[in-house]
Motif scaffolding. Structure first.
Motif, PDB file in Angstrom:
ATOM      1  N   LEU A  27      -5.356  -1.539   0.482  1.00 40.12           N
ATOM      2  CA  LEU A  27      -4.082  -2.244   0.504  1.00 40.12           C
ATOM      3  C   LEU A  27      -3.541  -2.455  -0.903  1.00 40.12           C
ATOM      4  CD1 LEU A  27      -1.879  -3.973   1.910  1.00 40.12           C
ATOM      5  CD2 LEU A  27      -3.433  -5.920   1.699  1.00 40.12           C
ATOM      6  N   THR A  28      -4.364  -3.014  -1.788  1.00 41.18           N
ATOM      7  CA  THR A  28      -3.893  -3.366  -3.124  1.00 41.18           C
ATOM      8  C   THR A  28      -3.571  -2.137  -3.946  1.00 41.18           C
ATOM      9  OG1 THR A  28      -5.299  -5.333  -3.021  1.00 41.18           O
ATOM     10  CG2 THR A  28      -4.416  -4.727  -5.169  1.00 41.18           C
ATOM     11  N   ALA A  29      -4.434  -1.130  -3.894  1.00 40.45           N
ATOM     12  CA  ALA A  29      -4.158   0.101  -4.636  1.00 40.45           C
ATOM     13  C   ALA A  29      -2.882   0.766  -4.113  1.00 40.45           C
ATOM     14  CB  ALA A  29      -5.341   1.056  -4.528  1.00 40.45           C
ATOM     15  N   GLY A  30      -2.682   0.711  -2.795  1.00 39.89           N
ATOM     16  CA  GLY A  30      -1.459   1.270  -2.223  1.00 39.89           C
ATOM     17  C   GLY A  30      -0.215   0.527  -2.682  1.00 39.89           C
ATOM     18  N   LEU A  31      -0.304  -0.798  -2.728  1.00 44.31           N
ATOM     19  CA  LEU A  31       0.830  -1.589  -3.202  1.00 44.31           C
ATOM     20  C   LEU A  31       1.159  -1.288  -4.661  1.00 44.31           C
ATOM     21  CD1 LEU A  31       0.044  -5.052  -1.536  1.00 44.31           C
ATOM     22  CD2 LEU A  31       1.866  -3.450  -0.921  1.00 44.31           C
ATOM     23  N   HIS A  32       0.155  -0.897  -5.439  1.00 43.00           N
ATOM     24  CA  HIS A  32       0.372  -0.529  -6.835  1.00 43.00           C
ATOM     25  C   HIS A  32       0.832   0.921  -6.990  1.00 43.00           C
ATOM     26  CE1 HIS A  32      -0.729  -4.137  -8.933  1.00 43.00           C
ATOM     27  NE2 HIS A  32      -1.889  -4.230  -8.328  1.00 43.00           N
ATOM     28  N   GLY A  33       0.998   1.626  -5.874  1.00 47.95           N
ATOM     29  CA  GLY A  33       1.580   2.964  -5.944  1.00 47.95           C
ATOM     30  C   GLY A  33       0.614   4.117  -5.828  1.00 47.95           C
TER      31      GLY A  33
END
Length: 248
Positions: free
Chosen positions: A113-119
């Motif tokens: 989730l977090t890595a995805g939110l960072h692009g």
């Protein structure tokens, strides 16, 4: 002409003291004026500077002088009331480092989730997942809910995720003050690697040793204004001299 990594021009941000620095939707989307009102204060005002690609900048000043606010403005988390911030390239933000993680999700789910939110793409996350977990030393906890991790584990996980981003600008706010010595040493080595690859560092810290290690240039904030922009040794000397006067 050299392109700047970060350009800050006449920057100002005004907070309502009775709202603990949080502006309302009305403030942000029409209905707010830039006139100072009762119960407000300028966290920053009239701040201007450029950061060149590959520079390592340390930001110093006592608590409440606008350092973290400046970092959040550069990160795009806050909206300025005056002036402009221009950032040329993406940012990897180590600000309020454990923010954005979801307590009921597992470590594995939070990384995605977090890595995805960072692009990061799904393919990038899959390729780097093992490196993130290894850096965070959480191989035995990947399927544990995040809320059950210790505070040290949470910090290790957040740093591991953000330090895997390929963004050219690294924003750091006191994260190295957290964690045990072994983990801090690992973070130091990782930041050294990032700087050696030409990344730009914008680093807020009270740790003089860390500032001298990573930064060649310093910005000294005092009462929301940029008091000095010089080499880090000169800035730290001025800050220490002022602090000594204030404390005496």
């Amino acid at each position: 002409m050299t392109t700047t990594a970060i350009r800050v021009e006449n920057l100002g941000v005004n907070f309502r003291s009775n709202r603990r620095g949080r502006r309302s939707l009305k403030d942000l989307f029409g209905g707010a004026t830039r006139r100072t009102r009762p119960g407000t204060f300028w966290a920053l005002r009239g701040v201007s500077f450029d950061v060149l690609p590959g520079e390592a900048i340390g930001v110093v000043g006592r608590n409440g002088q606008g350092k973290s606010t400046l970092l959040k403005l550069v990160a795009g988390v806050l909206i300025p009331d005056e002036g402009h911030v221009s950032v040329h390239g993406g940012v990897a933000p180590l600000i309020e480092i454990t923010g954005g993680f979801v307590g009921d999700l597992t470590v594995r789910e939070n990384v995605r989730l977090t890595a995805g939110l960072h692009g990061m793409t799904k393919a990038e996350i899959a390729r780097r997942f093992d490196d993130i977990i290894a850096f965070a030393e959480l191989a035995d906890f990947v399927d544990m809910p995040y809320k059950h991790l210790s505070s040290g584990m949470k910090v290790r996980l957040a740093f591991a995720v953000v330090s895997q981003l390929d963004e050219p600008i690294l924003l750091v706010d006191e994260v190295l003050a957290v964690g045990d010595k072994a983990f801090r040493d690992k973070c130091y080595r990782r930041i050294d690697e990032m700087l050696a690859s030409g990344r730009t560092l914008f680093f807020v810290s009270h740790n003089e040793k860390d500032l001298r290690r990573f930064c060649a240039r310093g910005l000294y904030l005092d009462k929301g204004a940029l008091k000095m922009d010089a080499d880090i040794a000169t800035v730290l000397a001025a800050y220490n001299a002022d602090y000594g006067k204030a404390a005496s």
